[in-house]
Design a protein around this motif. Structure first.
Motif, short mmCIF file in Angstrom:
data_model
loop_
_atom_site.label_atom_id
_atom_site.label_comp_id
_atom_site.label_asym_id
_atom_site.label_seq_id
_atom_site.Cartn_x
_atom_site.Cartn_y
_atom_site.Cartn_z
N SER A 119 0.83 -1.21 0.00
CA SER A 119 0.00 0.00 0.00
C SER A 119 0.86 1.26 0.00
O SER A 119 0.56 2.23 -0.70
CB SER A 119 -0.92 0.01 1.22
OG SER A 119 -1.81 -1.07 1.17
N ARG A 121 3.88 1.49 -1.24
CA ARG A 121 4.45 1.62 -2.58
C ARG A 121 3.45 2.27 -3.54
O ARG A 121 3.81 3.15 -4.32
CB ARG A 121 4.85 0.24 -3.11
CG ARG A 121 6.25 -0.13 -2.75
CD ARG A 121 6.64 -1.40 -3.44
NE ARG A 121 6.51 -2.42 -2.41
CZ ARG A 121 6.50 -3.71 -2.57
NH1 ARG A 121 6.60 -4.22 -3.75
NH2 ARG A 121 6.40 -4.52 -1.57
N LEU A 122 2.19 1.82 -3.48
CA LEU A 122 1.16 2.41 -4.34
C LEU A 122 0.95 3.89 -4.02
O LEU A 122 0.84 4.72 -4.93
CB LEU A 122 -0.15 1.64 -4.19
CG LEU A 122 -0.16 0.22 -4.75
CD1 LEU A 122 -1.47 -0.48 -4.38
CD2 LEU A 122 0.03 0.23 -6.25
N LEU A 123 0.90 4.21 -2.73
CA LEU A 123 0.71 5.60 -2.31
C LEU A 123 1.85 6.47 -2.77
O LEU A 123 1.64 7.57 -3.31
CB LEU A 123 0.56 5.66 -0.78
CG LEU A 123 0.34 7.05 -0.19
CD1 LEU A 123 -0.99 7.60 -0.63
CD2 LEU A 123 0.42 6.96 1.33
N GLY A 125 3.84 5.87 -5.25
CA GLY A 125 3.74 5.97 -6.71
C GLY A 125 2.74 7.03 -7.12
O GLY A 125 3.00 7.82 -8.05
N GLU A 126 1.59 7.07 -6.43
CA GLU A 126 0.59 8.10 -6.74
C GLU A 126 1.12 9.49 -6.41
O GLU A 126 0.87 10.44 -7.16
CB GLU A 126 -0.70 7.82 -5.96
CG GLU A 126 -1.45 6.61 -6.45
CD GLU A 126 -2.66 6.28 -5.59
OE1 GLU A 126 -3.00 7.07 -4.68
OE2 GLU A 126 -3.27 5.23 -5.83
N VAL A 127 1.83 9.62 -5.30
CA VAL A 127 2.40 10.92 -4.94
C VAL A 127 3.42 11.35 -5.99
O VAL A 127 3.46 12.52 -6.40
CB VAL A 127 3.04 10.87 -3.53
CG1 VAL A 127 3.89 12.10 -3.25
CG2 VAL A 127 1.96 10.72 -2.47
N ARG A 128 4.23 10.42 -6.49
CA ARG A 128 5.20 10.75 -7.54
C ARG A 128 4.49 11.22 -8.81
O ARG A 128 4.90 12.18 -9.45
CB ARG A 128 6.08 9.54 -7.85
CG ARG A 128 7.20 9.36 -6.93
CD ARG A 128 8.13 8.26 -7.43
NE ARG A 128 9.17 8.00 -6.45
CZ ARG A 128 9.69 6.83 -6.21
NH1 ARG A 128 9.29 5.78 -6.88
NH2 ARG A 128 10.64 6.70 -5.30
N ASP A 129 3.45 10.47 -9.17
CA ASP A 129 2.69 10.86 -10.36
C ASP A 129 2.10 12.25 -10.19
O ASP A 129 2.17 13.09 -11.10
CB ASP A 129 1.57 9.85 -10.64
CG ASP A 129 2.09 8.50 -11.10
OD1 ASP A 129 3.29 8.42 -11.49
OD2 ASP A 129 1.32 7.52 -11.06
N CYS A 130 1.53 12.52 -9.02
CA CYS A 130 0.95 13.83 -8.75
C CYS A 130 2.02 14.92 -8.78
O CYS A 130 1.81 16.00 -9.32
CB CYS A 130 0.22 13.84 -7.41
SG CYS A 130 -1.32 12.91 -7.43
N SER A 131 3.18 14.61 -8.19
CA SER A 131 4.23 15.62 -8.18
C SER A 131 4.76 15.88 -9.59
O SER A 131 5.09 17.02 -9.94
CB SER A 131 5.37 15.23 -7.24
OG SER A 131 6.04 14.08 -7.72
N ASP A 133 2.93 15.65 -12.27
CA ASP A 133 1.89 16.48 -12.87
C ASP A 133 2.01 17.92 -12.38
O ASP A 133 1.86 18.87 -13.17
CB ASP A 133 0.50 15.94 -12.52
CG ASP A 133 0.19 14.62 -13.21
OD1 ASP A 133 0.93 14.25 -14.16
OD2 ASP A 133 -0.77 13.92 -12.79
#
Length: 166
Positions: A119, A121-123, A125-131, A133
């Motif tokens: 979980s 790792r997924l979180l 990953g989402e934070v990286r994607d958001c950052s 963006d």
């Protein structure tokens, strides 16, 4: 002597009594020997029984010691695995994999930590994607601001020219 009268000499009676007494002593000696033999056999039987019981208790204690040692080893391995995994996570390494063995509480805990790590790792990953963006959008905003600033300067320059010509 007369009939029914006791002999005057008690020798035959004494000899008969001594013979009976000797026979009684001999019978008593044989009885004591037989009793001693039975007591000795009973003592030997009880000693064998006691030795068997002591052996059984020793075997049970050895088995209990072995089982406790195995329990200790399994528990220690689980704790070492848990410690290794948590330390890796504390150092920022979320790529380690849990290796639970068995179906006990320690294995359940390691599985839960593995799920938590997944979980995280997924979180992350989402934070990286958001950052990413946010960086892309801030670049676009920066470029838009620069374009707006350039257009504003051009407009201001034209206004100055218009004001100067008026």
């Amino acid at each position: 002597p007369a009939e029914g009268a006791a002999p005057a000499d008690g020798t035959p009676l004494a000899q008969a009594g001594a013979g009976a007494s000797a026979a009684l002593m001999q019978l008593s000696g044989r009885a004591l020997q037989a009793l001693d033999a039975r007591v000795a056999a009973r003592i030997a039987e009880e000693q064998r029984s006691l030795a068997g019981q002591i052996g059984f208790v020793a075997l049970c204690l050895a088995l209990a010691g072995y089982l406790f040692h195995c329990f200790f080893l399994v528990t220690r391995h689980g704790m070492q695995e848990l410690t290794r995994h948590v330390q890796a996570m504390a150092q920022g390494d979320l790529q380690t994999e849990t290796r639970p063995t068995g179906r006990d509480e320690m294995a359940e805990m390691l599985q839960a930590i593995g799920t938590m790590q997944q979980s995280l790792r997924l979180l992350i990953g989402e934070v990286r994607d958001c950052s990413s963006d946010i960086v892309a959008f801030s670049g676009e905003v920066s470029q838009g601001t620069a374009d707006l600033s350039r257009q504003t300067e051009e407009s201001a320059g034209r206004m100055q020219e218009s004001a100067a010509s008026i």
